[in-house]
Design a protein around this motif. Sequence first.
Motif, mmCIF file in Angstrom:
data_model
loop_
_atom_site.group_PDB
_atom_site.id
_atom_site.type_symbol
_atom_site.label_atom_id
_atom_site.label_comp_id
_atom_site.label_asym_id
_atom_site.label_seq_id
_atom_site.Cartn_x
_atom_site.Cartn_y
_atom_site.Cartn_z
ATOM 1 N N SER A 118 0.818 -1.221 0.000
ATOM 2 C CA SER A 118 0.000 0.000 0.000
ATOM 3 C C SER A 118 0.848 1.265 0.000
ATOM 4 O O SER A 118 0.320 2.363 0.145
ATOM 5 C CB SER A 118 -0.897 0.018 1.244
ATOM 6 O OG SER A 118 -1.757 -1.086 1.253
ATOM 7 N N PHE A 119 2.157 1.110 -0.183
ATOM 8 C CA PHE A 119 3.066 2.240 -0.085
ATOM 9 C C PHE A 119 3.857 2.407 -1.375
ATOM 10 O O PHE A 119 3.951 1.492 -2.181
ATOM 11 C CB PHE A 119 4.021 2.026 1.103
ATOM 12 C CG PHE A 119 3.293 1.828 2.399
ATOM 13 C CD1 PHE A 119 2.911 2.909 3.175
ATOM 14 C CD2 PHE A 119 2.964 0.556 2.829
ATOM 15 C CE1 PHE A 119 2.225 2.730 4.354
ATOM 16 C CE2 PHE A 119 2.267 0.359 4.015
ATOM 17 C CZ PHE A 119 1.901 1.448 4.778
ATOM 18 N N GLU A 165 6.914 4.235 10.256
ATOM 19 C CA GLU A 165 6.449 5.613 10.280
ATOM 20 C C GLU A 165 7.643 6.530 10.063
ATOM 21 O O GLU A 165 8.772 6.198 10.419
ATOM 22 C CB GLU A 165 5.724 5.944 11.577
ATOM 23 C CG GLU A 165 6.609 6.033 12.793
ATOM 24 C CD GLU A 165 5.850 6.408 14.035
ATOM 25 O OE1 GLU A 165 4.909 7.213 13.955
ATOM 26 O OE2 GLU A 165 6.197 5.889 15.096
ATOM 27 N N VAL A 225 6.106 7.952 5.120
ATOM 28 C CA VAL A 225 6.681 6.764 5.748
ATOM 29 C C VAL A 225 8.156 6.680 5.370
ATOM 30 O O VAL A 225 8.612 7.361 4.455
ATOM 31 C CB VAL A 225 5.967 5.458 5.309
ATOM 32 C CG1 VAL A 225 4.517 5.438 5.769
ATOM 33 C CG2 VAL A 225 6.081 5.235 3.819
ATOM 34 N N HIS A 240 -1.670 9.099 1.655
ATOM 35 C CA HIS A 240 -0.553 10.010 1.382
ATOM 36 C C HIS A 240 0.243 10.437 2.607
ATOM 37 O O HIS A 240 0.995 11.405 2.537
ATOM 38 C CB HIS A 240 -1.020 11.246 0.611
ATOM 39 C CG HIS A 240 -1.671 10.908 -0.692
ATOM 40 N ND1 HIS A 240 -0.968 10.444 -1.774
ATOM 41 C CD2 HIS A 240 -2.978 10.929 -1.066
ATOM 42 C CE1 HIS A 240 -1.804 10.202 -2.765
ATOM 43 N NE2 HIS A 240 -3.029 10.481 -2.364
ATOM 44 N N ARG A 269 5.487 7.117 0.970
ATOM 45 C CA ARG A 269 4.163 7.562 1.429
ATOM 46 C C ARG A 269 3.147 6.462 1.183
ATOM 47 O O ARG A 269 3.361 5.568 0.347
ATOM 48 C CB ARG A 269 3.743 8.838 0.735
ATOM 49 C CG ARG A 269 3.469 8.655 -0.744
ATOM 50 C CD ARG A 269 3.030 9.934 -1.379
ATOM 51 N NE ARG A 269 2.636 9.665 -2.764
ATOM 52 C CZ ARG A 269 2.040 10.521 -3.536
ATOM 53 N NH1 ARG A 269 1.758 11.723 -3.088
ATOM 54 N NH2 ARG A 269 1.712 10.212 -4.758
ATOM 55 N N HIS A 270 2.045 6.553 1.913
ATOM 56 C CA HIS A 270 0.925 5.638 1.700
ATOM 57 C C HIS A 270 0.283 6.032 0.379
ATOM 58 O O HIS A 270 0.108 7.223 0.093
ATOM 59 C CB HIS A 270 -0.083 5.743 2.847
ATOM 60 C CG HIS A 270 -1.129 4.686 2.806
ATOM 61 N ND1 HIS A 270 -2.268 4.826 2.034
ATOM 62 C CD2 HIS A 270 -1.201 3.473 3.396
ATOM 63 C CE1 HIS A 270 -3.008 3.735 2.171
ATOM 64 N NE2 HIS A 270 -2.381 2.893 2.999
ATOM 65 N N ARG A 271 -0.084 5.066 -0.439
ATOM 66 C CA ARG A 271 -0.578 5.349 -1.792
ATOM 67 C C ARG A 271 -1.934 6.037 -1.811
ATOM 68 O O ARG A 271 -2.232 6.795 -2.741
ATOM 69 C CB ARG A 271 -0.642 4.061 -2.605
ATOM 70 C CG ARG A 271 0.758 3.505 -2.851
ATOM 71 C CD ARG A 271 0.735 2.184 -3.547
ATOM 72 N NE ARG A 271 0.238 2.348 -4.890
ATOM 73 C CZ ARG A 271 -0.276 1.365 -5.620
ATOM 74 N NH1 ARG A 271 -0.361 0.151 -5.121
ATOM 75 N NH2 ARG A 271 -0.693 1.583 -6.842
#
Length: 96
Positions: A6-7, A88, A35, A32, A27-29
Amino acid sequence: MEVVGSFEYNSKEIIGHGAFAVVFKGRHREAHYPVAIKSITKKSLAKSQSLLGKEIKILQELSALKHKNVVKLLACTEKDQNVFLVMEDIYGNSMS
């Protein structure tokens, strides 16, 4: 952009590196949030596979503490040539 579950990350945005790994800004897809994505080359792990297992176990246990001074392990993904630890971003926005 490279995708890890998911990233996603750009391989040119390096936060740091060491003997066995490179850490990228990611980043998270969908959400956003920022990470850090640690990319560990399997080839370099041939002699220290157990160390990676220990690192993952420790990060998982510490993540359960939910303490502001402990970085959270968000995901662990394995691909053909790499193992990715998504954590994180302690320098970006907090996810709390």
